[in-house]
Design a protein around this motif. Structure first.
Motif, PDB file in Angstrom:
ATOM      1  N   GLY A 156       0.815  -1.210   0.000  1.00  0.00           N
ATOM      2  CA  GLY A 156       0.000   0.000   0.000  1.00  0.00           C
ATOM      3  C   GLY A 156       0.846   1.255   0.000  1.00  0.00           C
ATOM      4  N   TRP A 157       1.889   1.250   0.816  1.00  0.00           N
ATOM      5  CA  TRP A 157       2.799   2.397   0.880  1.00  0.00           C
ATOM      6  C   TRP A 157       3.492   2.610  -0.462  1.00  0.00           C
ATOM      7  N   PHE A 158       3.982   1.532  -1.050  1.00  0.00           N
ATOM      8  CA  PHE A 158       4.731   1.621  -2.301  1.00  0.00           C
ATOM      9  C   PHE A 158       3.851   2.136  -3.437  1.00  0.00           C
ATOM     10  N   CYS A 159       2.632   1.640  -3.516  1.00  0.00           N
ATOM     11  CA  CYS A 159       1.725   2.052  -4.589  1.00  0.00           C
ATOM     12  C   CYS A 159       1.216   3.474  -4.408  1.00  0.00           C
ATOM     13  N   SER A 160       1.267   3.990  -3.193  1.00  0.00           N
ATOM     14  CA  SER A 160       0.781   5.348  -2.945  1.00  0.00           C
ATOM     15  C   SER A 160       1.868   6.401  -3.133  1.00  0.00           C
ATOM     16  N   ARG A 161       3.102   5.983  -3.352  1.00  0.00           N
ATOM     17  CA  ARG A 161       4.194   6.941  -3.542  1.00  0.00           C
ATOM     18  C   ARG A 161       4.017   7.714  -4.842  1.00  0.00           C
ATOM     19  N   LYS A 162       4.532   8.915  -4.859  1.00  0.00           N
ATOM     20  CA  LYS A 162       4.456   9.748  -6.059  1.00  0.00           C
ATOM     21  C   LYS A 162       5.181   9.047  -7.207  1.00  0.00           C
ATOM     22  N   GLY A 163       4.511   8.988  -8.337  1.00  0.00           N
ATOM     23  CA  GLY A 163       5.081   8.317  -9.500  1.00  0.00           C
ATOM     24  C   GLY A 163       4.643   6.870  -9.630  1.00  0.00           C
ATOM     25  N   HIS A 164       3.977   6.343  -8.621  1.00  0.00           N
ATOM     26  CA  HIS A 164       3.528   4.948  -8.650  1.00  0.00           C
ATOM     27  C   HIS A 164       2.009   4.847  -8.737  1.00  0.00           C
ATOM     28  N   GLU A 165       1.357   5.935  -9.117  1.00  0.00           N
ATOM     29  CA  GLU A 165      -0.098   5.965  -9.153  1.00  0.00           C
ATOM     30  C   GLU A 165      -0.680   4.954 -10.138  1.00  0.00           C
ATOM     31  N   PHE A 166       0.083   4.570 -11.135  1.00  0.00           N
ATOM     32  CA  PHE A 166      -0.417   3.666 -12.153  1.00  0.00           C
ATOM     33  C   PHE A 166      -0.353   2.207 -11.726  1.00  0.00           C
ATOM     34  N   LEU A 167       0.341   1.928 -10.641  1.00  0.00           N
ATOM     35  CA  LEU A 167       0.455   0.553 -10.170  1.00  0.00           C
ATOM     36  C   LEU A 167      -0.803   0.128  -9.416  1.00  0.00           C
ATOM     37  N   CYS A 168      -1.157  -1.128  -9.574  1.00  0.00           N
ATOM     38  CA  CYS A 168      -2.262  -1.718  -8.814  1.00  0.00           C
ATOM     39  C   CYS A 168      -1.676  -2.407  -7.590  1.00  0.00           C
ATOM     40  N   GLU A 169      -2.449  -2.455  -6.526  1.00  0.00           N
ATOM     41  CA  GLU A 169      -2.010  -3.190  -5.350  1.00  0.00           C
ATOM     42  C   GLU A 169      -2.240  -4.677  -5.594  1.00  0.00           C
ATOM     43  N   VAL A 170      -1.171  -5.436  -5.591  1.00  0.00           N
ATOM     44  CA  VAL A 170      -1.241  -6.872  -5.823  1.00  0.00           C
ATOM     45  C   VAL A 170      -1.760  -7.544  -4.560  1.00  0.00           C
ATOM     46  N   ASP A 171      -2.691  -8.466  -4.724  1.00  0.00           N
ATOM     47  CA  ASP A 171      -3.246  -9.195  -3.590  1.00  0.00           C
ATOM     48  C   ASP A 171      -2.140  -9.967  -2.877  1.00  0.00           C
ATOM     49  N   ARG A 172      -2.187  -9.957  -1.567  1.00  0.00           N
ATOM     50  CA  ARG A 172      -1.188 -10.666  -0.758  1.00  0.00           C
ATOM     51  C   ARG A 172      -1.135 -12.152  -1.110  1.00  0.00           C
ATOM     52  N   GLU A 173      -2.290 -12.744  -1.344  1.00  0.00           N
ATOM     53  CA  GLU A 173      -2.357 -14.166  -1.683  1.00  0.00           C
ATOM     54  C   GLU A 173      -1.596 -14.459  -2.974  1.00  0.00           C
ATOM     55  N   PHE A 174      -1.651 -13.537  -3.922  1.00  0.00           N
ATOM     56  CA  PHE A 174      -0.924 -13.701  -5.176  1.00  0.00           C
ATOM     57  C   PHE A 174       0.577 -13.707  -4.913  1.00  0.00           C
ATOM     58  N   VAL A 175       1.031 -12.811  -4.052  1.00  0.00           N
ATOM     59  CA  VAL A 175       2.460 -12.706  -3.746  1.00  0.00           C
ATOM     60  C   VAL A 175       2.933 -13.931  -2.963  1.00  0.00           C
ATOM     61  N   GLU A 176       2.075 -14.505  -2.149  1.00  0.00           N
ATOM     62  CA  GLU A 176       2.464 -15.652  -1.328  1.00  0.00           C
ATOM     63  C   GLU A 176       2.473 -16.966  -2.096  1.00  0.00           C
ATOM     64  N   ASP A 177       1.868 -17.018  -3.261  1.00  0.00           N
ATOM     65  CA  ASP A 177       1.787 -18.256  -4.031  1.00  0.00           C
ATOM     66  C   ASP A 177       3.087 -18.489  -4.793  1.00  0.00           C
ATOM     67  N   ASN A 178       3.759 -19.599  -4.507  1.00  0.00           N
ATOM     68  CA  ASN A 178       5.035 -19.912  -5.148  1.00  0.00           C
ATOM     69  C   ASN A 178       4.935 -19.977  -6.665  1.00  0.00           C
TER      70      ASN A 178
END
Length: 126
Positions: A25-47
């Motif tokens: 959430g912090w990373f996606c809210s930074r200036k210049g990152h407005e175009f990024l979507c917040e990736v679901d935690r479950e997606f990141v945790e899946d090997n």
């Protein structure tokens, strides 16, 4: 989804209140990152979704821990190493994001941002 087995010993919270304070959430809210979507935690945790990224990203384990807000009980890294880990986390998140937006959930996130005009409006759109 398949959980990362070496991370099962660590506790973390996934409540709605914590989502706004998460690294993602912090990373996606930074200036210049407005175009990024917040990736679901479950997606990141899946090997499966992370396959092959370990070879591309230096400090992969530490960067993934940073993205998932997992704090290990180790001594703090030096400032130089911390900067490298942060850079690796940003790079890793970019790679994960690129895979995420190709999924149906990711495409829905992009479509929602489009409908909310988060990517801007064209000069002839009313």
């Amino acid at each position: 989804m398949g959980e990362l087995s070496d991370r099962d010993d660590y506790e973390y919270s996934t409540s709605e209140d914590d989502a706004e304070y998460s690294w993602i959430g912090w990373f996606c809210s930074r200036k210049g990152h407005e175009f990024l979507c917040e990736v679901d935690r479950e997606f990141v945790e899946d090997n499966f979704n992370l396959y092959g990224l370990r070879a591309l990203v230096p400090h992969y384990n530490e960067a993934l821990d940073m993205i998932l807000d997992i704090e290990r009980m180790e001594e703090a890294p030096s400032d130089d190493r911390q900067a490298k880990i942060e850079s690796s986390a940003e790079y890793l998140y970019g790679l994960i994001h690129a895979r995420y937006v190709l999924t149906s959930a990711g495409l829905n996130s992009v479509l929602e941002k489009y409908y909310n005009a988060e990517y801007g409006r064209g000069p002839r759109v009313f």
